[in-house]
Design a protein around this motif. Structure first.
Motif, mmCIF file in Angstrom:
data_model
loop_
_atom_site.group_PDB
_atom_site.id
_atom_site.type_symbol
_atom_site.label_atom_id
_atom_site.label_comp_id
_atom_site.label_asym_id
_atom_site.label_seq_id
_atom_site.Cartn_x
_atom_site.Cartn_y
_atom_site.Cartn_z
ATOM 1 N N LEU A 1 -2.200 -18.998 -6.531
ATOM 2 C CA LEU A 1 -1.070 -18.081 -6.669
ATOM 3 C C LEU A 1 -0.747 -17.332 -5.384
ATOM 4 N N SER A 2 -1.713 -17.218 -4.495
ATOM 5 C CA SER A 2 -1.438 -16.517 -3.236
ATOM 6 C C SER A 2 -0.422 -17.273 -2.377
ATOM 7 N N PHE A 3 -0.177 -18.524 -2.688
ATOM 8 C CA PHE A 3 0.816 -19.304 -1.953
ATOM 9 C C PHE A 3 2.205 -19.178 -2.570
ATOM 10 N N ASN A 4 2.290 -18.464 -3.715
ATOM 11 C CA ASN A 4 3.536 -18.396 -4.466
ATOM 12 C C ASN A 4 4.012 -16.969 -4.651
ATOM 13 N N ASP A 5 5.295 -16.860 -4.888
ATOM 14 C CA ASP A 5 5.867 -15.619 -5.390
ATOM 15 C C ASP A 5 5.737 -15.665 -6.910
ATOM 16 N N VAL A 6 5.311 -14.564 -7.496
ATOM 17 C CA VAL A 6 5.040 -14.531 -8.938
ATOM 18 C C VAL A 6 5.856 -13.423 -9.587
ATOM 19 N N GLY A 7 6.591 -13.784 -10.597
ATOM 20 C CA GLY A 7 7.417 -12.815 -11.310
ATOM 21 C C GLY A 7 6.927 -12.588 -12.726
ATOM 22 N N ILE B 1 11.275 -8.232 -14.807
ATOM 23 C CA ILE B 1 10.602 -6.943 -14.620
ATOM 24 C C ILE B 1 10.314 -6.709 -13.147
ATOM 25 N N SER B 2 9.574 -7.606 -12.548
ATOM 26 C CA SER B 2 9.184 -7.427 -11.160
ATOM 27 C C SER B 2 8.662 -8.739 -10.610
ATOM 28 N N CYS B 3 8.460 -8.748 -9.315
ATOM 29 C CA CYS B 3 7.944 -9.925 -8.619
ATOM 30 C C CYS B 3 7.069 -9.450 -7.469
ATOM 31 N N ILE B 4 6.042 -10.217 -7.171
ATOM 32 C CA ILE B 4 5.233 -9.944 -5.996
ATOM 33 C C ILE B 4 5.252 -11.193 -5.126
ATOM 34 N N SER B 5 5.576 -11.000 -3.868
ATOM 35 C CA SER B 5 5.729 -12.150 -2.988
ATOM 36 C C SER B 5 4.367 -12.711 -2.599
ATOM 37 N N SER B 6 4.398 -13.879 -2.003
ATOM 38 C CA SER B 6 3.161 -14.508 -1.529
ATOM 39 C C SER B 6 2.470 -13.631 -0.484
ATOM 40 N N ARG B 7 3.221 -12.769 0.144
ATOM 41 C CA ARG B 7 2.633 -11.855 1.135
ATOM 42 C C ARG B 7 2.158 -10.555 0.495
ATOM 43 N N GLY B 8 2.342 -10.423 -0.819
ATOM 44 C CA GLY B 8 1.851 -9.243 -1.506
ATOM 45 C C GLY B 8 2.837 -8.093 -1.586
ATOM 46 N N VAL B 9 4.101 -8.353 -1.300
ATOM 47 C CA VAL B 9 5.115 -7.310 -1.345
ATOM 48 C C VAL B 9 5.740 -7.279 -2.743
ATOM 49 N N PRO B 10 5.642 -6.145 -3.444
ATOM 50 C CA PRO B 10 6.219 -6.056 -4.785
ATOM 51 C C PRO B 10 7.689 -5.653 -4.759
ATOM 52 N N THR B 11 8.431 -6.175 -5.693
ATOM 53 C CA THR B 11 9.812 -5.765 -5.899
ATOM 54 C C THR B 11 10.008 -5.516 -7.380
ATOM 55 N N ASN B 12 10.519 -4.344 -7.699
ATOM 56 C CA ASN B 12 10.764 -3.988 -9.094
ATOM 57 C C ASN B 12 12.246 -4.139 -9.415
ATOM 58 N N TYR B 13 12.540 -4.770 -10.540
ATOM 59 C CA TYR B 13 13.929 -5.060 -10.882
ATOM 60 C C TYR B 13 14.429 -4.303 -12.109
ATOM 61 N N ARG C 1 -1.644 -8.178 -7.198
ATOM 62 C CA ARG C 1 -2.300 -9.474 -7.196
ATOM 63 C C ARG C 1 -3.716 -9.340 -6.657
ATOM 64 N N ASP C 2 -4.595 -10.234 -7.116
ATOM 65 C CA ASP C 2 -5.963 -10.343 -6.610
ATOM 66 C C ASP C 2 -6.139 -11.800 -6.201
ATOM 67 N N ASN C 3 -6.030 -12.052 -4.937
ATOM 68 C CA ASN C 3 -6.062 -13.438 -4.474
ATOM 69 C C ASN C 3 -7.441 -14.074 -4.627
ATOM 70 N N VAL C 4 -8.482 -13.273 -4.593
ATOM 71 C CA VAL C 4 -9.834 -13.825 -4.769
ATOM 72 C C VAL C 4 -9.980 -14.384 -6.186
ATOM 73 N N LYS C 5 -9.421 -13.666 -7.154
ATOM 74 C CA LYS C 5 -9.514 -14.105 -8.548
ATOM 75 C C LYS C 5 -8.356 -15.011 -8.954
ATOM 76 N N ASN C 6 -7.417 -15.235 -8.048
ATOM 77 C CA ASN C 6 -6.228 -16.037 -8.355
ATOM 78 C C ASN C 6 -5.465 -15.455 -9.537
ATOM 79 N N MET C 7 -5.254 -14.161 -9.485
ATOM 80 C CA MET C 7 -4.617 -13.432 -10.572
ATOM 81 C C MET C 7 -3.452 -12.597 -10.056
#
Length: 122
Positions: free
Chosen positions: A28-34, A47-59, A71-77
């Protein structure tokens, strides 16, 4: 499922839940997740999205100050922390992934989970 949500349930007004999104197939760290939600008889809301770089955007303004994406990239969450829940938050909550930046449009997301039900009784 390629993307999986968990953490939904029944919670009283004013309570909190933390939803989780993971993938057995994708890093998931390679993806943007909404995060999205859809209540019965209503259109899906972004609701919101967090980019692959970890930047959140609230909609969604109605959850501003109550919901937080992380996001927790170690846990892939990717998480959605939801506080001060009310009956209007009752919905099926889904996560989805895309590349090349976050978007408020669900149609831009490529892979979707099945969703997890959140119920806040009135």
């Amino acid at each position: 499922s390629q993307v999986e949500e968990s953490g939904g349930g029944l919670v009283q007004t004013g309570g909190s839940l933390r939803l989780s999104c993971t993938s057995p197939e994708f890093t998931l760290s390679f993806n943007d997740v909404g995060w999205f939600r859809q209540a019965p008889g209503k259109e899906r809301e972004t609701i919101s999205c967090i980019s692959s770089r970890g930047v959140p955007t609230n909609y969604l303004s109605s959850v501003s100050g109550r919901f937080t994406i992380s996001r927790d990239n170690v846990k892939n969450m990717v998480y959605l922390q939801m506080n001060n829940l009310g009956p209007a938050d009752t919905a099926v909550y889904s996560c989805a992934i895309k590349n090349f930046g976050c978007s408020p449009e669900g149609i831009d997301y490529d892979i979707w989970g099945q969703g997890t039900q959140v119920t806040v009784p009135s």
